[in-house]
Design a protein around this motif. Sequence first.
Motif, mmCIF file in Angstrom:
data_model
loop_
_atom_site.group_PDB
_atom_site.id
_atom_site.type_symbol
_atom_site.label_atom_id
_atom_site.label_comp_id
_atom_site.label_asym_id
_atom_site.label_seq_id
_atom_site.Cartn_x
_atom_site.Cartn_y
_atom_site.Cartn_z
ATOM 1 N N ARG A 164 0.796 -1.224 -0.187
ATOM 2 C CA ARG A 164 0.137 -0.045 -0.115
ATOM 3 C C ARG A 164 0.873 1.347 -0.042
ATOM 4 N NH1 ARG A 164 -4.776 -2.042 4.230
ATOM 5 N NH2 ARG A 164 -5.278 -3.919 2.799
ATOM 6 N N ASP A 165 0.585 2.155 0.893
ATOM 7 C CA ASP A 165 1.417 3.450 0.911
ATOM 8 C C ASP A 165 2.332 3.452 1.954
ATOM 9 O OD1 ASP A 165 -0.457 3.554 2.991
ATOM 10 O OD2 ASP A 165 -0.654 5.817 2.477
ATOM 11 N N TYR A 166 2.707 2.213 2.637
ATOM 12 C CA TYR A 166 3.671 2.122 3.647
ATOM 13 C C TYR A 166 5.078 1.970 3.188
ATOM 14 C CZ TYR A 166 -0.263 0.863 6.814
ATOM 15 O OH TYR A 166 -1.134 1.079 7.398
ATOM 16 N N GLY A 167 5.434 2.100 1.748
ATOM 17 C CA GLY A 167 6.530 1.683 1.300
ATOM 18 C C GLY A 167 6.907 0.271 1.603
ATOM 19 N N GLN A 168 8.110 0.079 1.526
ATOM 20 C CA GLN A 168 8.723 -1.414 1.789
ATOM 21 C C GLN A 168 8.429 -1.832 3.109
ATOM 22 O OE1 GLN A 168 10.098 -3.348 -0.689
ATOM 23 N NE2 GLN A 168 9.782 -1.477 -2.177
ATOM 24 N N LEU A 169 7.533 -2.974 3.109
ATOM 25 C CA LEU A 169 7.256 -3.857 4.373
ATOM 26 C C LEU A 169 7.898 -5.111 4.570
ATOM 27 C CD1 LEU A 169 5.190 -3.931 6.765
ATOM 28 C CD2 LEU A 169 3.720 -5.312 5.062
ATOM 29 N N LEU A 170 8.326 -5.455 5.861
ATOM 30 C CA LEU A 170 9.022 -6.611 5.948
ATOM 31 C C LEU A 170 8.477 -7.306 7.287
ATOM 32 C CD1 LEU A 170 11.702 -8.216 5.471
ATOM 33 C CD2 LEU A 170 12.696 -7.013 7.223
ATOM 34 N N ILE A 171 7.965 -8.508 7.186
ATOM 35 C CA ILE A 171 7.554 -9.096 8.459
ATOM 36 C C ILE A 171 8.306 -10.307 8.777
ATOM 37 C CG2 ILE A 171 5.344 -10.473 9.020
ATOM 38 C CD1 ILE A 171 3.750 -8.714 6.910
ATOM 39 N N ILE A 172 8.461 -10.496 9.947
ATOM 40 C CA ILE A 172 9.548 -11.375 10.513
ATOM 41 C C ILE A 172 8.519 -12.193 11.488
ATOM 42 C CG2 ILE A 172 11.567 -11.991 11.743
ATOM 43 C CD1 ILE A 172 12.586 -9.309 11.022
ATOM 44 N N ALA A 173 8.612 -13.606 11.110
ATOM 45 C CA ALA A 173 7.920 -14.346 12.192
ATOM 46 C C ALA A 173 8.999 -14.750 13.120
ATOM 47 C CB ALA A 173 7.242 -15.604 11.461
ATOM 48 N N HIS A 174 8.491 -14.879 14.439
ATOM 49 C CA HIS A 174 9.392 -15.141 15.666
ATOM 50 C C HIS A 174 9.342 -16.484 16.286
ATOM 51 C CE1 HIS A 174 11.212 -11.065 15.104
ATOM 52 N NE2 HIS A 174 9.787 -10.787 15.270
ATOM 53 N N GLY A 175 8.105 -16.931 15.964
ATOM 54 C CA GLY A 175 7.628 -18.160 16.677
ATOM 55 C C GLY A 175 6.894 -17.866 17.800
ATOM 56 N N GLU A 176 5.982 -18.946 18.145
ATOM 57 C CA GLU A 176 4.881 -18.871 19.159
ATOM 58 C C GLU A 176 4.093 -17.660 18.676
ATOM 59 O OE1 GLU A 176 6.380 -18.913 23.262
ATOM 60 O OE2 GLU A 176 8.122 -20.105 22.579
ATOM 61 N N GLY A 177 3.589 -17.304 17.531
ATOM 62 C CA GLY A 177 2.635 -16.554 17.269
ATOM 63 C C GLY A 177 3.030 -15.213 17.074
ATOM 64 N N TYR A 178 4.295 -14.670 17.346
ATOM 65 C CA TYR A 178 4.678 -13.385 17.408
ATOM 66 C C TYR A 178 5.504 -12.968 16.034
ATOM 67 C CZ TYR A 178 4.654 -13.088 22.404
ATOM 68 O OH TYR A 178 4.550 -13.168 23.715
ATOM 69 N N HIS A 179 5.122 -11.691 15.567
ATOM 70 C CA HIS A 179 5.479 -11.210 14.399
ATOM 71 C C HIS A 179 5.988 -9.831 14.526
ATOM 72 C CE1 HIS A 179 3.148 -14.679 12.962
ATOM 73 N NE2 HIS A 179 3.840 -14.660 11.647
ATOM 74 N N THR A 180 6.965 -9.373 13.747
ATOM 75 C CA THR A 180 7.117 -7.890 13.651
ATOM 76 C C THR A 180 6.900 -7.473 12.469
ATOM 77 O OG1 THR A 180 9.188 -8.135 15.317
ATOM 78 C CG2 THR A 180 9.174 -6.298 14.111
#
Length: 122
Positions: free
Chosen positions: A40-56
């Motif tokens: 969308r209008d966020y620019g570049q998006l990075l999503i990292i999965a850390h385990g146990e349901g956590y994401h950054t």
Amino acid sequence: KFGQTDEAGSPLRGITIETLRKAQVTAPYDGRIVYAGPFRDYGQLLIIAHGEGYHTLLAGMSRIDGIVGQWVLAGEPIGHMGPDNAVDRSIKNPKLHVELRRHGEPINPMPWLTANKGKVTG
């Protein structure tokens, strides 16, 4: 700040950090990249999965230095902020948007980010 209302009256789902131009962005925790690209209008998006349901979620970068499926370690370079053209002095410092989610629900990232306070950063 997390939870404050924005101009439209909606609660903020993360925090925004003003950075220097071309600042290097590093992974906040170990994890696997599950999304890397424009959004969308966020620019570049990075999503990292850390385990146990956590994401950054990290948004606003001008360049991502990682690919989907790649394992990254805490503190590892994962991108850069813009603008790439430092000649345009009218552009203010870029902003990095950071969200931490557990099972899809936003949680305040500040306690997690300050937990790494004693670690060496580049």
